[in-house]
Design a protein around this motif. Structure first.
Motif, mmCIF file in Angstrom:
data_model
loop_
_atom_site.group_PDB
_atom_site.id
_atom_site.type_symbol
_atom_site.label_atom_id
_atom_site.label_comp_id
_atom_site.label_asym_id
_atom_site.label_seq_id
_atom_site.Cartn_x
_atom_site.Cartn_y
_atom_site.Cartn_z
ATOM 1 N N LYS A 75 0.956 -1.275 0.054
ATOM 2 C CA LYS A 75 0.044 -0.035 -0.041
ATOM 3 C C LYS A 75 0.768 1.264 -0.039
ATOM 4 C CE LYS A 75 -3.718 -2.116 2.735
ATOM 5 N NZ LYS A 75 -4.393 -2.133 4.032
ATOM 6 N N SER A 76 0.374 2.309 -0.518
ATOM 7 C CA SER A 76 1.202 3.639 -0.721
ATOM 8 C C SER A 76 1.386 4.235 0.604
ATOM 9 C CB SER A 76 0.457 4.535 -1.732
ATOM 10 O OG SER A 76 -0.662 4.796 -1.288
ATOM 11 N N ALA A 77 2.187 4.934 0.890
ATOM 12 C CA ALA A 77 2.364 5.924 2.031
ATOM 13 C C ALA A 77 1.054 6.722 2.173
ATOM 14 C CB ALA A 77 3.371 6.823 1.863
ATOM 15 N N LEU A 116 -0.874 6.013 5.832
ATOM 16 C CA LEU A 116 -1.100 7.278 6.852
ATOM 17 C C LEU A 116 -2.240 7.624 7.180
ATOM 18 C CD1 LEU A 116 1.877 9.266 5.685
ATOM 19 C CD2 LEU A 116 1.684 8.304 7.804
ATOM 20 N N SER A 117 -3.271 7.608 5.846
ATOM 21 C CA SER A 117 -4.783 7.918 6.037
ATOM 22 C C SER A 117 -5.518 6.823 7.007
ATOM 23 C CB SER A 117 -5.495 8.075 4.618
ATOM 24 O OG SER A 117 -5.420 6.670 3.816
ATOM 25 N N THR A 118 -5.104 5.559 6.791
ATOM 26 C CA THR A 118 -5.779 4.620 7.599
ATOM 27 C C THR A 118 -5.042 4.852 9.038
ATOM 28 O OG1 THR A 118 -5.992 2.980 5.791
ATOM 29 C CG2 THR A 118 -5.861 1.987 7.978
ATOM 30 N N TYR A 119 -4.021 5.181 9.250
ATOM 31 C CA TYR A 119 -3.915 5.196 10.562
ATOM 32 C C TYR A 119 -4.409 6.561 11.265
ATOM 33 C CZ TYR A 119 -0.729 5.117 14.636
ATOM 34 O OH TYR A 119 -0.170 4.908 16.064
ATOM 35 N N LYS A 120 -4.372 7.543 10.339
ATOM 36 C CA LYS A 120 -4.871 9.140 10.945
ATOM 37 C C LYS A 120 -6.297 8.847 11.092
ATOM 38 C CE LYS A 120 -4.692 13.716 10.106
ATOM 39 N NZ LYS A 120 -3.541 14.880 10.068
ATOM 40 N N ILE A 132 3.446 1.544 11.053
ATOM 41 C CA ILE A 132 2.958 2.943 10.508
ATOM 42 C C ILE A 132 3.154 4.151 11.654
ATOM 43 C CG2 ILE A 132 1.059 4.212 9.213
ATOM 44 C CD1 ILE A 132 3.135 2.380 7.622
ATOM 45 N N GLY A 133 2.702 3.382 12.877
ATOM 46 C CA GLY A 133 2.764 4.334 13.966
ATOM 47 C C GLY A 133 4.073 5.497 14.051
#
Length: 181
Positions: free
Chosen positions: A2-4, A8-12, A138-139
């Motif tokens: 998966k792209s950055a 990042l959007s999933t984590y955010k 990703i954290g």
């Protein structure tokens, strides 16, 4: 992979509350530090130079692997993470020589998770790794991105991931409401 932006959007999406993000700026580094300390306690050394502090042991091998992953995702953020991880590697190498280092690692790990769980109480959302274990990696990447955003760097990345995160959060909350009905 998966792209950055996707990662990042999933984590955010479960880290939109500023209090939660602030607790993560404490909790995540503590957890990372404790994990590197534990990895430094594994008595395997793949390669060492004359200075024993410069060696390829389990902790440094893990760091190299994770940094390669981060560089594949986003080189600019990976540079910042490298600047964070190098002192972590060195300090945990030194602390690994102290008697009771395993207890130090466990204590720091627990304190780090307490901060994480307090943050998620503010957020009213479960941690991202519950649905995807890769989010554990990703954290730190997310926190480096947030630091860059605070410094006015990577503005385009912020513009990309924030709307995606808000949309993902709405979808999560819709599913949660539907599950309660």
């Amino acid at each position: 992979m998966k792209s950055a932006e996707e990662q990042l959007s999933t984590y955010k999406s479960v880290h939109l509350n500023s209090k939660n993000i602030r607790t993560h700026f404490v909790g995540v580094p503590l957890i990372i530090w404790s994990i590197f300390l534990l990895l430094n306690l594994i008595p395997v050394n793949f390669f060492a130079w004359d200075d024993p502090a410069i060696s390829i042991n389990v902790a440094s091998a893990f760091a190299i692997g994770v940094l390669i992953y981060y560089f594949k995702l986003h080189a600019s953020l990976a540079i910042g993470l490298s600047l964070f991880i190098l002192p972590v590697l060195y300090s945990t190498y030194l602390v690994a020589e102290v008697q009771g280092a395993v207890w130090i690692a466990i204590g720091v790990f627990v304190i780090g998770w307490v901060f994480q769980l307090i943050g998620h109480k503010y957020e009213k959302a479960k941690p991202a790794f519950v649905d995807d274990l890769n989010q554990l990696l990703i954290g730190p990447f997310f926190l480096m991105a947030e630091l860059y955003f605070m410094l006015g760097l990577e503005k385009e990345l912020d513009k990309q991931i924030t709307p995606m995160a808000v949309e993902k959060r709405r979808a999560l909350e819709t599913l949660r409401r539907e599950a309660r009905s």
